[in-house]
Design an enzyme around this catalytic site. Structure first.
Site, PDB file in Angstrom:
ATOM      1  N   CYS A   1       0.814  -1.230   0.000  1.00 25.92           N
ATOM      2  CA  CYS A   1       0.000   0.000   0.000  1.00 25.92           C
ATOM      3  C   CYS A   1       0.843   1.275   0.000  1.00 25.92           C
ATOM      4  O   CYS A   1       0.317   2.365  -0.186  1.00 25.92           O
ATOM      5  CB  CYS A   1      -0.967   0.003   1.173  1.00 25.92           C
ATOM      6  SG  CYS A   1      -2.011  -1.454   1.221  1.00 25.92           S
TER       7      CYS A   1
ATOM      8  N   HIS B   1      -3.001   7.119   2.369  1.00 20.26           N
ATOM      9  CA  HIS B   1      -3.500   5.845   1.852  1.00 20.26           C
ATOM     10  C   HIS B   1      -4.898   5.593   2.409  1.00 20.26           C
ATOM     11  O   HIS B   1      -5.149   5.772   3.598  1.00 20.26           O
ATOM     12  CB  HIS B   1      -2.550   4.716   2.244  1.00 20.26           C
ATOM     13  CG  HIS B   1      -3.115   3.359   2.003  1.00 20.26           C
ATOM     14  ND1 HIS B   1      -3.626   2.999   0.773  1.00 20.26           N
ATOM     15  CD2 HIS B   1      -3.277   2.290   2.822  1.00 20.26           C
ATOM     16  CE1 HIS B   1      -4.074   1.749   0.855  1.00 20.26           C
ATOM     17  NE2 HIS B   1      -3.882   1.303   2.087  1.00 20.26           N
TER      18      HIS B   1
ATOM     19  N   ASN C   1     -10.250  -0.097   0.098  1.00 22.32           N
ATOM     20  CA  ASN C   1      -8.787  -0.028   0.082  1.00 22.32           C
ATOM     21  C   ASN C   1      -8.277  -0.671  -1.210  1.00 22.32           C
ATOM     22  O   ASN C   1      -8.399  -1.882  -1.385  1.00 22.32           O
ATOM     23  CB  ASN C   1      -8.260  -0.761   1.319  1.00 22.32           C
ATOM     24  CG  ASN C   1      -6.746  -0.750   1.436  1.00 22.32           C
ATOM     25  OD1 ASN C   1      -6.048  -0.389   0.490  1.00 22.32           O
ATOM     26  ND2 ASN C   1      -6.242  -1.152   2.587  1.00 22.32           N
TER      27      ASN C   1
HETATM   28  O1  UT7 Z   1      -3.612  -1.015   3.633  1.00 21.15           O
HETATM   29  C1  UT7 Z   1      -3.359  -1.250   4.977  1.00 21.15           C
HETATM   30  C2  UT7 Z   1      -4.157  -2.433   5.308  1.00 21.15           C
HETATM   31  N1  UT7 Z   1      -5.077  -2.461   6.295  1.00 21.15           N
HETATM   32  C3  UT7 Z   1      -5.508  -1.563   7.187  1.00 21.15           C
HETATM   33  O2  UT7 Z   1      -5.143  -0.435   7.243  1.00 21.15           O
HETATM   34  C4  UT7 Z   1      -6.506  -2.068   8.166  1.00 21.15           C
HETATM   35  C5  UT7 Z   1      -6.272  -1.553   9.542  1.00 21.15           C
HETATM   36  N2  UT7 Z   1      -7.200  -2.124  10.467  1.00 21.15           N
HETATM   37  C6  UT7 Z   1      -8.523  -1.873  10.443  1.00 21.15           C
HETATM   38  O3  UT7 Z   1      -8.997  -1.145   9.600  1.00 21.15           O
HETATM   39  C7  UT7 Z   1      -9.385  -2.477  11.512  1.00 21.15           C
HETATM   40  O4  UT7 Z   1      -8.581  -3.097  12.477  1.00 21.15           O
HETATM   41  C8  UT7 Z   1     -10.420  -3.484  10.949  1.00 21.15           C
HETATM   42  C9  UT7 Z   1     -11.460  -2.757  10.144  1.00 21.15           C
HETATM   43  C10 UT7 Z   1      -9.726  -4.526  10.099  1.00 21.15           C
HETATM   44  C11 UT7 Z   1     -11.113  -4.205  12.102  1.00 21.15           C
HETATM   45  O5  UT7 Z   1     -11.756  -3.278  12.953  1.00 21.15           O
HETATM   46  P1  UT7 Z   1     -11.663  -3.435  14.523  1.00 21.15           P
HETATM   47  O6  UT7 Z   1     -12.481  -2.372  15.095  1.00 21.15           O
HETATM   48  O7  UT7 Z   1     -10.201  -3.505  14.888  1.00 21.15           O
HETATM   49  O8  UT7 Z   1     -12.412  -4.820  14.765  1.00 21.15           O
HETATM   50  P2  UT7 Z   1     -11.818  -6.172  15.396  1.00 21.15           P
HETATM   51  O9  UT7 Z   1     -10.849  -6.813  14.502  1.00 21.15           O
HETATM   52  O10 UT7 Z   1     -11.445  -5.913  16.817  1.00 21.15           O
HETATM   53  O11 UT7 Z   1     -13.147  -7.043  15.409  1.00 21.15           O
HETATM   54  C12 UT7 Z   1     -14.255  -6.705  16.232  1.00 21.15           C
HETATM   55  C13 UT7 Z   1     -15.340  -7.765  16.036  1.00 21.15           C
HETATM   56  C14 UT7 Z   1     -14.823  -9.183  16.160  1.00 21.15           C
HETATM   57  O12 UT7 Z   1     -15.830  -9.952  16.805  1.00 21.15           O
HETATM   58  P3  UT7 Z   1     -15.719 -10.301  18.366  1.00 21.15           P
HETATM   59  O13 UT7 Z   1     -14.444 -11.089  18.486  1.00 21.15           O
HETATM   60  O14 UT7 Z   1     -15.664  -8.963  19.054  1.00 21.15           O
HETATM   61  O15 UT7 Z   1     -16.964 -11.078  18.616  1.00 21.15           O
HETATM   62  C15 UT7 Z   1     -14.694  -9.647  14.734  1.00 21.15           C
HETATM   63  O16 UT7 Z   1     -14.837 -11.043  14.607  1.00 21.15           O
HETATM   64  O17 UT7 Z   1     -15.872  -7.658  14.701  1.00 21.15           O
HETATM   65  C16 UT7 Z   1     -15.849  -8.940  14.079  1.00 21.15           C
HETATM   66  N3  UT7 Z   1     -15.694  -8.762  12.645  1.00 21.15           N
HETATM   67  C17 UT7 Z   1     -16.751  -8.584  11.809  1.00 21.15           C
HETATM   68  N4  UT7 Z   1     -18.066  -8.543  12.030  1.00 21.15           N
HETATM   69  C18 UT7 Z   1     -18.869  -8.331  10.976  1.00 21.15           C
HETATM   70  C19 UT7 Z   1     -14.550  -8.716  11.914  1.00 21.15           C
HETATM   71  N5  UT7 Z   1     -14.852  -8.508  10.616  1.00 21.15           N
HETATM   72  C20 UT7 Z   1     -16.192  -8.423  10.524  1.00 21.15           C
HETATM   73  C21 UT7 Z   1     -17.099  -8.210   9.461  1.00 21.15           C
HETATM   74  N6  UT7 Z   1     -18.416  -8.172   9.722  1.00 21.15           N
HETATM   75  N7  UT7 Z   1     -16.673  -8.030   8.190  1.00 21.15           N
END
Ligand code: UT7
Length: 328
Positions: free
Chosen positions: A122, A255, A285
């Site tokens: 990225c 980005h 993204n």
């Molecule tokens: O180009 C660079 C690449 N990437 C990035 O910049 C991404 C950087 N990170 C992020 O944007 C965020 O960390 C995410 C969007 C990936 C995740 O957001 P978060 O607020 O950190 O959520 P999390 O990973 O802590 O997940 C929270 C909950 C989990 O459930 P439990 O364990 O709390 O029950 C996940 O299983 O959300 C769940 N979850 C979803 N639920 C519905 C994860 N993905 C999904 C989904 N739909 N697509």
């Protein structure tokens, strides 16, 4: 080339998105057929993403890249034959080899330009733009096409809701020309390979088969924290090195990974969110394509004007990051 043209300037931009628009609702409905639960609410609230464009199976990165490059050349009023450097930033190259840049070169009908790919995930576009600027400043090129292009849908595990909802496909390009007035006025690139595992697609083609894991894997929270930290630090240092402050910057184009990252970053830098170009809601993204796509959108809708100062910032797998400060 004469020594009287020691700088490089962006003189045109272009972008291309594949026609297949997939809303969060459509994606959630498709994933539900595979018993994977997600929703428009979750995606929009956690990421700001509302939709993405997905290339049809078989459409290669070079096809998107070539169209974005054509549009950038048309915008610049430059013929493909005048280009002497083509750099494609991508993590989803068409082939092991030749480079995607060589395929783009053939598509543009250019002969003889240097052509190669840059792999910095990225951060790829800021790496490629800094490389092209360095070639031009060194007198080794006069007119470069710098492209960020991805078919990220091809490396997503569509059964992993933690990643597959976040990405999209697309391409953006700029034409960078030698100039006697500065366009690119500052740049810095960084990497920390010890953090390679927080974002990776650790597969390869070897011995006649795919070895390793062909899908993107990410520790989302680790990437999130790192992104805000390094982008904040890099924005401050690239502006300070140019004798400027963030108050001098007219537009920030970080980005486009997550609206929450953009919001945190703007707040840390004390920059109003109105000065941040946001396309992650529309494109999701698109990795190396996200910055040139956003730049092209904001030039074409009249936000970014000639003479303004724009800060481009990449961050992603490697772990890599970097900033380029551009006088348009
Ligand atoms: O180009 C660079 C690449 N990437 C990035 O910049 C991404 C950087 N990170 C992020 O944007 C965020 O960390 C995410 C969007 C990936 C995740 O957001 P978060 O607020 O950190 O959520 P999390 O990973 O802590 O997940 C929270 C909950 C989990 O459930 P439990 O364990 O709390 O029950 C996940 O299983 O959300 C769940 N979850 C979803 N639920 C519905 C994860 N993905 C999904 C989904 N739909 N697509």
């Amino acid at each position: 080339m004469s020594a009287s043209m020691p700088f490089s300037r962006i003189i045109g931009s272009g972008s291309f998105l594949p026609p297949n628009l997939v809303t969060n609702e459509a994606l959630a409905a498709d994933m539900a057929t595979r018993q994977i639960e997600t929703s428009d609410e979750w995606i929009a609230e956690r990421t700001g993403i509302r939709q993405r464009y997905i290339a049809d199976r078989g459409v290669k990165t070079s096809a998107l890249a070539t169209e974005a490059a054509r549009r950038a050349l048309a915008d610049a009023g430059v013929d493909a034959s005048e280009v002497d450097l083509i750099i494609v930033a991508t993590s989803t190259a068409d082939f092991v080899f030749p480079s995607t840049a060589c395929i783009v070169q053939a598509g543009l009908g250019n002969k003889g330009a240097a052509a190669f790919d840059v792999q910095a995930v990225c951060s790829g576009f800021v790496y490629a733009l800094t490389t092209a600027d360095s070639f031009i400043r060194a007198g080794r090129a006069k007119c470069a096409v710098v492209i960020g292009a991805e078919v990220f849908s091809s490396i997503l595990d569509w059964n992993d809701r933690g990643t597959c909802v976040l990405f999209g496909d697309g391409a953006g390009a700029v034409v960078l020309q030698a100039s006697d007035t500065p366009g690119i006025i500052g740049a810095e690139l960084h990497a920390d390979g010890s953090q390679m595992n927080i974002l990776t697609a650790a597969g390869n083609v070897a011995y006649g088969q795919v070895t390793g894991d062909p899908f993107l894997r990410m520790d989302g929270q680790a990437v999130f924290k790192q992104a805000v930290t390094v982008l904040d630090r890099s924005a401050r240092s690239v502006t300070a090195d140019a004798g400027l402050t963030m108050a001098d910057v007219d537009w920030m184009i970080p980005h486009q990974a997550n609206l929450r990252i953009l919001t945190f970053l703007a707040r840390k830098l004390d920059v109003p969110l109105e000065k941040v170009v946001v396309t992650v809601d529309q494109h999701a993204n698109t990795s190396a394509a996200s910055i040139p796509l956003a730049l092209d959108v904001a030039r074409r809708d009249g936000r970014i004007q000639s003479g303004q100062l724009v800060l481009l910032q990449g961050v992603g797998g490697g772990f890599t990051w970097g900033s380029v400060l551009v006088r348009m």
